[in-house]
Scaffold this active site. Structure first.
Site, PDB file in Angstrom:
ATOM      1  N   LEU A 253       0.827  -1.210   0.000  1.00  0.00           N
ATOM      2  CA  LEU A 253       0.000   0.000   0.000  1.00  0.00           C
ATOM      3  C   LEU A 253       0.860   1.259   0.000  1.00  0.00           C
ATOM      4  O   LEU A 253       1.885   1.326   0.675  1.00  0.00           O
ATOM      5  CB  LEU A 253      -0.928  -0.004   1.216  1.00  0.00           C
ATOM      6  CG  LEU A 253      -1.878  -1.198   1.348  1.00  0.00           C
ATOM      7  CD1 LEU A 253      -2.779  -1.019   2.565  1.00  0.00           C
ATOM      8  CD2 LEU A 253      -2.708  -1.397   0.083  1.00  0.00           C
TER       9      LEU A 253
ATOM     10  N   SER B 255       2.482  -9.177   6.110  1.00  0.00           N
ATOM     11  CA  SER B 255       2.703  -8.414   7.343  1.00  0.00           C
ATOM     12  C   SER B 255       2.375  -6.958   7.055  1.00  0.00           C
ATOM     13  O   SER B 255       2.394  -6.530   5.893  1.00  0.00           O
ATOM     14  CB  SER B 255       4.164  -8.531   7.813  1.00  0.00           C
ATOM     15  OG  SER B 255       5.034  -7.951   6.860  1.00  0.00           O
ATOM     16  N   GLY B 256       2.088  -6.201   8.111  1.00  0.00           N
ATOM     17  CA  GLY B 256       1.843  -4.766   7.944  1.00  0.00           C
ATOM     18  C   GLY B 256       0.874  -4.482   6.813  1.00  0.00           C
ATOM     19  O   GLY B 256      -0.253  -4.986   6.795  1.00  0.00           O
ATOM     20  N   ASP B 257       1.317  -3.667   5.846  1.00  0.00           N
ATOM     21  CA  ASP B 257       0.471  -3.330   4.704  1.00  0.00           C
ATOM     22  C   ASP B 257       0.925  -4.053   3.442  1.00  0.00           C
ATOM     23  O   ASP B 257       0.727  -3.575   2.331  1.00  0.00           O
ATOM     24  CB  ASP B 257       0.448  -1.816   4.469  1.00  0.00           C
ATOM     25  CG  ASP B 257       1.834  -1.242   4.192  1.00  0.00           C
ATOM     26  OD1 ASP B 257       2.829  -1.956   4.403  1.00  0.00           O
ATOM     27  OD2 ASP B 257       1.919  -0.070   3.763  1.00  0.00           O
ATOM     28  N   GLU B 258       1.526  -5.233   3.614  1.00  0.00           N
ATOM     29  CA  GLU B 258       1.992  -6.047   2.497  1.00  0.00           C
ATOM     30  C   GLU B 258       1.057  -7.228   2.276  1.00  0.00           C
ATOM     31  O   GLU B 258       0.803  -8.015   3.191  1.00  0.00           O
ATOM     32  CB  GLU B 258       3.406  -6.563   2.752  1.00  0.00           C
ATOM     33  CG  GLU B 258       4.463  -5.469   2.814  1.00  0.00           C
ATOM     34  CD  GLU B 258       5.848  -6.026   3.083  1.00  0.00           C
ATOM     35  OE1 GLU B 258       6.823  -5.328   2.785  1.00  0.00           O
ATOM     36  OE2 GLU B 258       5.947  -7.166   3.592  1.00  0.00           O
TER      37      GLU B 258
END
Length: 284
Positions: free
Chosen positions: A159, A199-202
């Site tokens: 993102l 993970s995160g925005d991945e």
């Protein structure tokens, strides 16, 4: 007994229910007030015949414990399977005063195993497959592709401008945005494609099947359009986009690690150009 994990029921000698613990109430769906004074016959599913219950009663009235499997009917009409042990309780003269039934629920055990497996292989926030499940599926897909079966492609989706959302509106709002993104990603690919959160925005998408550059461009452009549409959450309008890197097996990687790295590198090239786009990895 009240705090026991297994369901426990106590009846008098005639089989009238006098007490049940919380686990029994939970599995049967009944309140204690609905059980007191009644017999366990209200749980009959109709799957056990008359001889089954005759043997049960002959055993316990003889002062011996009985053990067996039962299919019971809960208050809402659903069925559940248990392994049950019924033990006669005797007074000082050896007369039966009560029966205590202890049940181990196969249904609950199966549900617990399913829940634990889901949690082990899915992201807690978005409920998408997690990195572990994605890599297992990718390894399997590559193995099948090596045998001349279905081709494999990976999309790495990162993102753009997500960090300011977390910084300005807080992580709780950021979590809601990630959940919304997950929904749009799932609706933007084919039913056969696997969308996962690394993970995160991945995020990553595993695509299987013969796809040429035009097919991949249409899919990636569709994802870009979906993510670029404003997200309206809790009175706030969030505008983000996505950078997408695409890699094919075996040209961009013969194993999952190399293939994913190639898609990651292609994604970073998109980021370097300002994001909100896609790129297929370079051959070789």
């Amino acid at each position: 007994m009240e705090g026991a994990a297994n369901a426990i029921l106590i009846t008098d000698r005639r089989g009238r229910i006098e007490w049940a613990n919380s686990a029994f109430l939970r599995i049967s769906g009944y309140d204690l007030s609905e059980l007191i004074g009644r017999t366990p016959a209200l749980l009959k599913s109709g799957r056990q015949d008359r001889d089954f219950y005759k043997n049960l009663w002959n055993t316990v009235l003889d002062g011996r414990p009985w053990q067996g499997e039962l299919l019971e009917r809960a208050r809402d009409g659903s069925f559940y399977q248990v392994n049950q042990v019924i033990t006669p309780l005797l007074d000082d003269q050896g007369r039966i005063t009560h029966f205590i039934a202890i049940q181990h629920s196969f249904t609950q055990a199966d549900q617990e195993r399913s829940r634990m497996r889901f949690e082990a292989y899915h992201d807690a926030l978005t409920e998408l497959p997690n990195r572990r499940l994605f890599l297992e599926r990718l390894d399997q897909a590559i193995h099948e592709a090596a045998g001349g079966e279905v081709p494999v492609t990976v999309m790495f989706v990162d993102l753009d401008r997500f960090k300011p959302v977390n910084d300005n509106l807080g992580h709780a709002h950021g979590d809601k945005l990630l959940q919304a993104v997950a929904g749009r990603l799932k609706s933007g690919v084919r039913r056969s494609d696997l969308v996962a959160r690394l993970s995160g925005d991945e995020f990553v998408v595993l695509l299987q099947g013969p796809l040429d550059d035009d097919d991949l461009a249409r899919l990636a452009a569709g994802i870009n359009r979906r993510i670029a549409r404003p997200f309206h959450l809790d009175g706030n309008t969030n505008r983000i986009s996505a950078s997408i890197g695409i890699a094919r097996h075996p040209g961009h990687g013969a194993d999952s690690k190399t293939l994913l790295a190639a898609a990651d590198q292609a994604m970073y090239r998109v980021k370097a150009l300002g994001g909100n786009g896609f790129r297929i990895a370079l051959d070789g």
